[in-house]
Design an enzyme around this catalytic site. Structure first.
Site, short mmCIF file in Angstrom:
data_model
loop_
_atom_site.label_atom_id
_atom_site.label_comp_id
_atom_site.label_asym_id
_atom_site.label_seq_id
_atom_site.Cartn_x
_atom_site.Cartn_y
_atom_site.Cartn_z
N GLY A 12 10.76 55.63 57.95
CA GLY A 12 11.40 55.07 56.78
C GLY A 12 10.45 55.04 55.59
O GLY A 12 9.23 54.98 55.76
N SER A 13 11.00 55.11 54.39
CA SER A 13 10.18 54.96 53.19
C SER A 13 9.99 53.47 52.91
O SER A 13 10.62 52.61 53.54
CB SER A 13 10.87 55.63 52.00
OG SER A 13 10.95 57.02 52.21
N GLY A 14 9.12 53.17 51.96
CA GLY A 14 8.89 51.78 51.59
C GLY A 14 7.69 51.15 52.27
O GLY A 14 7.37 50.00 52.02
N HIS A 15 7.04 51.95 53.14
CA HIS A 15 5.85 51.47 53.85
C HIS A 15 4.58 52.16 53.35
O HIS A 15 3.58 52.19 54.06
CB HIS A 15 5.98 51.73 55.35
CG HIS A 15 7.14 51.06 56.01
ND1 HIS A 15 7.25 49.70 56.05
CD2 HIS A 15 8.22 51.55 56.65
CE1 HIS A 15 8.38 49.38 56.71
NE2 HIS A 15 8.99 50.48 57.06
N ASP A 58 14.31 55.67 64.75
CA ASP A 58 13.43 56.84 64.69
C ASP A 58 13.57 57.69 65.95
O ASP A 58 13.65 58.91 65.89
CB ASP A 58 11.98 56.40 64.49
CG ASP A 58 11.77 55.79 63.13
OD1 ASP A 58 11.60 56.55 62.16
OD2 ASP A 58 11.82 54.55 63.02
N HIS A 92 9.08 45.02 59.36
CA HIS A 92 10.39 44.86 58.74
C HIS A 92 10.85 43.42 58.85
O HIS A 92 12.02 43.12 58.70
CB HIS A 92 11.43 45.75 59.39
CG HIS A 92 10.97 47.15 59.62
ND1 HIS A 92 10.23 47.50 60.72
CD2 HIS A 92 11.10 48.26 58.88
CE1 HIS A 92 9.94 48.79 60.65
NE2 HIS A 92 10.45 49.27 59.54
#
Lengths: 335, 210
Positions: A56-59, A112, A221
């Site tokens: 995921g993006s945002g990390h 994932d 998360h």
């Protein structure tokens, strides 16, 4: 609860705009494919096993920030906190494959696993051999008997580092996968959350934590951890976290480790070094040698405050992989 | 009896519109026990599903479901993308070259989707996932035999709703809610909530047509 203040445009476009900007920061050494959601090296060396990372993006900087010499050859980038769709992974695999197969390295999350497995099936149909190493370093997310249910957190950095070095060292996919899995198995992490990060599109924090509370073991998360407690000084907090790490990763006097102190998004370097001071006191008292320290932001969760401690037990082979050069936006090491 | 290919297309467009409209509600449901992005992923996927089938001609009923599944698979990502694309793609495969959608065929297709999703994610019934809404809905549909779709889907929607309620009493065994353990009790599974939205949309779209 404070209101998040982010420097963004239309929140629905954050991933596209972030990936465009990140690629430009590669100064010509990165390019976007698959509708922009894949980032690959423009300077792929020929005839090597390919290392495909993603999540995921945002990390950021993980995962796409670890594309470059010595680490990932390409990254498949999902929406915020969500696994990339299979066709993105497949497009990246096709683009970076150089006839020797592709190693998938990603965090051990249900989304994932499913999406990367679907991509692996697409690769198989296309004649591309795939092996997978999932990162599962978070000791608070499942007991040692269920290691393969643990989440991947800051261990991503070191597993990707090992994978990139192994791809430079070995000629076959099996050897690269085996070395990467060995590295993964030597890593344990524990984190603590002080304040939640927020999802750009909703503006909502990923969890609620009282102003005077912290949570040990909370996931990137906002997955719940093992102990919610009042905010405490750094030293007793580090003592608590280190005890849990030692219980999970037996270390003896004379052992060598790599130590990673990871900022989850908005914990300061000042705090990380205060943490490091105590970690070193504890390791020194046990006669454990720190071969390498990495302190900084590697695996974040937006503006989440908190940090994690990662220990990787080293032997000569694993230390050798860490010593090899790497040059990515999120991590650099001189050879 | 049954829905034509064109009516099936309209049915799935209604489903897509309902999921997109439920975005905030789904995100809210996910915030309680997940990371609060379920509605975003679902909306992205079902907007794409609608785009894949809107204004296009399809040869058979199966192709409509498969195209919707491809739209989700290519855009959604996350666990929801994998699971819900598998739902529509495997159902489409099962429905195959039929030129009408009938209750028994849809029941069989959804039963196959349940198996495909189990195989994909390794989850079982009772693990507090969308399967706990989908499987009872598929069973309810099968129990309707040859009944017309509107009545059969009304029963399936009710079973899906009951399934959502049942997930509140379950302890999460997979996904981002798993580490919550007992703390996941009392909250519905967001994927199950989405599944109920899908069945409700099919029921409402066909209401009064049977």
């Amino acid at each position: 609860m404070y209101a998040p203040k982010k420097i963004v445009n239309d929140p629905r476009n954050v991933v596209d705009e972030l990936l465009e900007g990140m690629t430009l920061a590669g100064d010509g050494r990165l390019k976007q494919i698959s509708g922009g959601r894949g980032i690959i090296r423009t300077d792929l060396p020929p005839d090597r096993v390919a290392v495909l990372i993603g999540g995921g993006s945002g990390h950021e900087p993980v995962f796409h920030g670890f594309v470059g010499p010595g680490m990932g050859d390409g990254a498949a980038c999902g929406n915020i906190f969500a696994a990339p769709a299979p066709n993105i992974v497949f497009d990246v695999a096709q683009a970076i494959h150089r006839g020797r197969g592709v190693l998938f390295v990603y965090g051990n999350y249900a989304g994932d696993i499913m999406n990367f497995d679907m991509a692996a099936e697409l690769c198989e149909e296309d004649g591309i051999a795939v092996q997978t190493v999932r990162v599962w370093d978070d000791i608070t997310s499942a007991p040692p008997s269920e290691m393969d249910k643990r989440r991947g957190i800051a261990g991503d950095l070191l597993v990707i580092k090992v994978a990139g070095a192994a791809a430079r060292t070995f000629g076959t996919l099996e050897e690269v996968a085996a070395a990467t899995a060995r590295g993964r198995d030597a890593i344990r992490s524990i984190g603590v959350a002080v304040r939640a990060g927020s999802i750009p599109e909703t503006g909502h924090p990923t969890f609620d934590l009282g102003d005077d509370e912290i949570e040990i073991g909370m996931g990137a998360h906002g997955e719940p951890g093992v102990e919610r407690t009042k905010l405490m000084p750094a030293d007793p907090l580090v003592d608590n976290m280190m005890e849990r790490l030692f219980a999970d990763l037996p270390l003896a006097k004379g052992d060598k480790v790599c130590l990673v102190l990871n900022d989850l998004g908005s914990t300061t370097m000042m705090e990380l070094y205060i943490v490091n001071r105590r970690v070193r006191q504890i390791l020194d008292a046990r006669g454990i040698e720190v071969y390498r320290t990495e302190a900084g932001r590697f695996v974040a969760c937006q503006e989440m405050a908190g940090f994690s401690i990662t220990l990787m037990k080293l032997d000569e082979e694993l230390a050798g992989y860490l010593d090899q050069p790497a040059d990515t936006l999120g991590y650099r090491r001189l050879g | 009896m049954g829905l034509s290919v064109e009516d099936t297309r309209a049915l799935l467009i209604a489903v897509a519109d309902s999921v997109v409209a439920a975005k905030d509600m789904l995100t809210e449901a996910d915030s309680a026990i997940g990371d609060g992005d379920h509605g975003i992923g679902m909306a992205v996927g079902f907007e794409a599903a609608k785009k894949e089938i809107e204004g296009k001609d399809f040869a058979d009923v199966g192709a409509v479901w498969k195209a919707a599944g491809m739209g989700i698979m290519k855009t959604s990502g996350g666990a929801c993308g994998a699971v819900f694309s598998t739902l529509f793609r495997s159902a489409g495969k099962s429905l195959g070259a039929a030129d009408t959608l009938e209750t028994p065929a849809l029941a069989a297709a959804l039963a196959e989707a349940v198996d495909a999703i189990k195989a994909r994610g390794g989850a079982n019934l009772g693990d507090k996932t969308m399967l706990d809404a989908l499987a009872p809905a598929a069973d309810a549909l099968a129990a309707q035999g040859d009944a017309p779709l509107p009545a059969a889907l009304a029963a399936a929607a009710a079973a899906a709703e009951a399934g959502v309620e049942a997930t509140k009493q379950m302890v999460a065994k997979t996904g981002k809610a798993r580490p919550l353990g007992e703390r996941s009790l009392g909250h519905a599974d967001p994927g199950a909530v989405s599944t109920a939205v899908i069945f409700r949309a099919m029921r409402d779209h066909l209401a009064g047509q049977g």
